[in-house]
Enzyme design. Structure first.
Site, PDB file in Angstrom:
ATOM      1  N   SER A 161       0.791  -1.089  -0.084  1.00 64.29           N
ATOM      2  CA  SER A 161       0.071   0.077   0.046  1.00 64.29           C
ATOM      3  C   SER A 161       0.801   1.067  -0.021  1.00 64.29           C
ATOM      4  CB  SER A 161      -0.936  -0.138   1.136  1.00 64.29           C
ATOM      5  OG  SER A 161      -1.831   0.846   0.995  1.00 64.29           O
ATOM      6  N   ASP A 261     -10.204  -3.882  -5.089  1.00 63.70           N
ATOM      7  CA  ASP A 261      -9.282  -2.771  -4.245  1.00 63.70           C
ATOM      8  C   ASP A 261      -9.249  -1.565  -5.188  1.00 63.70           C
ATOM      9  OD1 ASP A 261      -7.343  -1.109  -2.956  1.00 63.70           O
ATOM     10  OD2 ASP A 261      -5.694  -2.423  -3.509  1.00 63.70           O
ATOM     11  N   HIS A 291      -8.056  -4.966  -0.634  1.00 61.01           N
ATOM     12  CA  HIS A 291      -6.924  -4.088  -0.207  1.00 61.01           C
ATOM     13  C   HIS A 291      -6.472  -4.552   1.228  1.00 61.01           C
ATOM     14  CE1 HIS A 291      -4.048  -0.686  -0.346  1.00 61.01           C
ATOM     15  NE2 HIS A 291      -4.309  -0.404   0.991  1.00 61.01           N
TER      16      HIS A 291
END
Length: 325
Positions: A161, A261, A291
């Site tokens: 991320s 995501d 995610h």
């Protein structure tokens, strides 16, 4: 691009309903990030049961120390090391909350994992966290002997991320400065673009999965505002790597995306851009997941699949520890 199975096309309705409990508007990241930090540490539980060594690296200007947690696998099978940069929107997450995920990664790959505890926004906005990650990478790549390695190519950069964003940005900056480069990098569902407004984003996944799931478009926008308050300043490659004019001479790259995501398309787009610039790239979409799945329990199917993908990609070419295979 490869995938482990055909996509389902839409999230599981029961799981999606559960995930909405953790999605905006219940959270306003600009106000609630301290609560999220505390919750993440609580969720991670005590870290004393893991094999860890805590070290520090001095910042370039000697103004502070950068903590680095060395996570040892149960059995070390490979001599290369994973230098990990955690997610959390540049605002949450730390080496404590990510210790279970790093322990699982170390055990699954048979590799030592080093986790960087970089400074967080908004107390320390961009470029503070980026500079910490760059400093740790630079020191270890210049002096691999600190890790009992013979070559900088044995250091693999990896992040998820916001940590995937930092990993990509560090590799770009290392090349710009002419510093030693890692041979490989792993970007797990990375943020690579500056605009996550569903009305203006160029990526369909922002519109398809930007509300009601594990991570929302509003949360990403709030994270980025905390990381770099200036909207104009966010339009730069060290925050949005897809804006880089030159993506040549980057490490061999594994991009792993999650099907449901909002960051899926921009992460995959960065992989394609790296490939177009002449780099070796593999893009792997893990279908049926969301995610942040790296931090699920290690026995969860998406995590098992992720570990398989990473091991397969690192492959037989990875340096081996003598006498351990």
């Amino acid at each position: 691009m490869s995938a482990d199975a055909p996509g389902e096309g839409r999230p599981n309705p029961l799981l999606a309903a559960f995930l909405r409990l953790f999605a905006a508007p219940r959270l306003n990241m600009q106000e609630d990030y301290p609560k999220v930090r505390r919750f993440q540490r609580l969720l991670a539980g005590p870290t004393g049961r893991y094999q860890v060594l805590d070290k520090v690296i001095l910042a370039r200007d000697e103004s502070h120390e950068i903590p680095v947690r060395v996570q040892l696998p149960r059995q070390r099978l490979h001599s290369d090391v994973l230098l990990f940069m955690h997610g959390g929107g540049w605002v949450t997450g730390d080496i404590e909350s990510y210790t279970p995920a790093c322990a699982a990664l170390a055990d699954a790959t048979g590799r030592v994992v080093l986790s960087v505890d970089y400074r967080l926004a908004p107390e320390n906005p961009f470029p503070a966290g980026f500079e910490d990650c760059l400093r740790v990478a630079e020191v270890l790549l210049r002096e691999p002997g600190l890790l009992d390695l013979t070559d900088a190519s044995q250091i693999v950069l990896i992040g998820d991320s916001a940590g995937g964003n930092l990993t990509a940005a560090v590799s770009l900056r290392l090349r710009e400065l002419g510093l030693p480069m890692p041979a490989r990098q792993i970007l797990l569902y990375p943020a690579t673009w500056y605009d996550h407004d569903p009305a203006t984003s160029p990526f369909d996944s922002v519109r398809e999965y930007g509300t009601g799931l594990r991570l929302t478009a509003l949360e990403v926008q709030q994270y980025m505002q905390l990381y770099q308050p200036s909207a104009e300043a966010r339009r730069q490659p060290l925050i949005a790597p897809l804006l880089a004019d030159d993506l040549s001479d980057q490490p061999a790259t594994l991009v792993v995306s999650a099907e449901f995501d909002l960051l899926r398309d921009e992460g995959e787009a960065y992989g394609h851009a790296l490939e177009a610039a002449g780099n070796a790239v593999r893009i792997e979409r893990v279908n049926g997941t969301y995610h942040g799945f790296l931090t699920l329990p290690r026995f969860a199917n998406p995590v098992v699949r992720l570990h398989e993908v990473i091991n397969d990609w690192l492959g037989a070419a990875a340096p081996q520890v003598a006498g351990r295979e």
